[in-house]
Design an enzyme around this catalytic site. Sequence first.
Site, short mmCIF file in Angstrom:
data_model
loop_
_atom_site.label_atom_id
_atom_site.label_comp_id
_atom_site.label_asym_id
_atom_site.label_seq_id
_atom_site.Cartn_x
_atom_site.Cartn_y
_atom_site.Cartn_z
N ASP A 67 44.68 37.76 40.06
CA ASP A 67 45.25 37.05 38.91
C ASP A 67 46.10 38.07 38.37
OD1 ASP A 67 43.60 38.73 37.42
OD2 ASP A 67 42.75 36.98 36.30
N SER A 68 46.17 39.22 38.74
CA SER A 68 47.38 40.10 38.06
C SER A 68 48.58 39.84 38.86
CB SER A 68 46.94 41.91 38.54
OG SER A 68 46.62 41.71 39.89
N ASP A 106 40.46 35.88 43.47
CA ASP A 106 40.20 35.73 42.02
C ASP A 106 39.99 34.32 41.63
OD1 ASP A 106 39.71 38.31 40.64
OD2 ASP A 106 41.72 38.52 40.33
N LYS A 137 35.99 36.35 43.61
CA LYS A 137 35.63 37.29 42.75
C LYS A 137 35.80 36.44 41.24
CE LYS A 137 38.44 40.54 41.15
NZ LYS A 137 38.55 40.37 39.79
N GLU A 139 34.92 37.21 37.17
CA GLU A 139 34.76 37.80 35.89
C GLU A 139 33.71 37.47 35.12
OE1 GLU A 139 38.18 38.78 33.51
OE2 GLU A 139 39.33 39.28 35.11
N GLU A 218 34.81 47.79 36.39
CA GLU A 218 36.32 48.17 35.86
C GLU A 218 36.05 48.92 34.28
OE1 GLU A 218 40.89 46.31 34.72
OE2 GLU A 218 39.41 45.02 35.65
#
Length: 322
Positions: A67-68, A106, A137, A139, A218
């Site tokens: 998502d970056s 993501d 993925k 978070e 991270e």
Amino acid sequence: MLRHWPKVLNRRYSSHPASTGMIRSLTIADLYAKYHAKEPISMVTAYDFITANWAQSAGCDVVLVGDSLATCALGYDSTNQIGLEEFRYHVQAVCRAPGPAFVLVDMPFGSFESSIQQGIETAIAFMKSSARVGGVKIEVGSPVGQGESQKQDYSLQLAAELCSRGIPVMGHVGLTPQRAHFLSGFKVQGSKSAKDAAAIYHTAQQLQDIGCFSVLLECVPHKVSSYITQRLSVPTIGIGAGLGVNGQVLVQSDILGMTPHAVPKLAHKYGDLNSESIGLIKRYANDVSEQKFPDNNKNGFKIKDDIWAEFLEHVNAGPRNE
């Protein structure tokens, strides 16, 4: 090494696609083979067909549609601003790039927080976006509250639901950018409190126990990430987590120096594509201004003399009198 498989798919089962010349993609089993052989796993982000081609051609094991892309490629102020359909569009573009890398996607902010059902539907949508998508993925935060009032993180529940449905999940712990406001900014996690470090460890263990095939750490102190890695039986991928993990991931724009901004401490800038690109485009603009480009002999196309003469005859002939 994992580079010696057959280059095309072979049909072995009724549901397996027939050979179409498509390069065989890495599977979770292949990643585990590297893990057990103690060979570091390389992972890099990609946002479109071009950056995915670069990542695939470079031989990276995993390509992450992160998502970056919101801030690094699309100009948003935050990764939380990108919408699901816009994100899915980029997932499909990345998957069109040929190559063997395992493609991971993501789960962007807003695509799973409303309910477990929403999260399941989002994950299914990503898995259906392309046959190249190997997993998602998520978070995941540490437990909230203390004592009897402590609550399990919602994302952990979602990860468990996805794993139970056969959707491969990589859990992401430590600094979780989507929760930056909750964490009071983009800060190292587990460095100021032993309790916080232990919470990251226990969350990583829970992700393994519910069936996640890997855990991403991270901005976690390298001693903590190494300790976690030694006690898990699934691969750990680090970003700002030191050498004691099983693999590394970086944002491609940081690696290549695509923007004029300084890269974060956890990254390494291997080139300066931004300055080089500006310089090359400036040379082009100058050549246009000075009429050095295009060169008719090098860049243009010719017409035969007889056709040119006939053309002039047609355009120079006056209107016919009826």
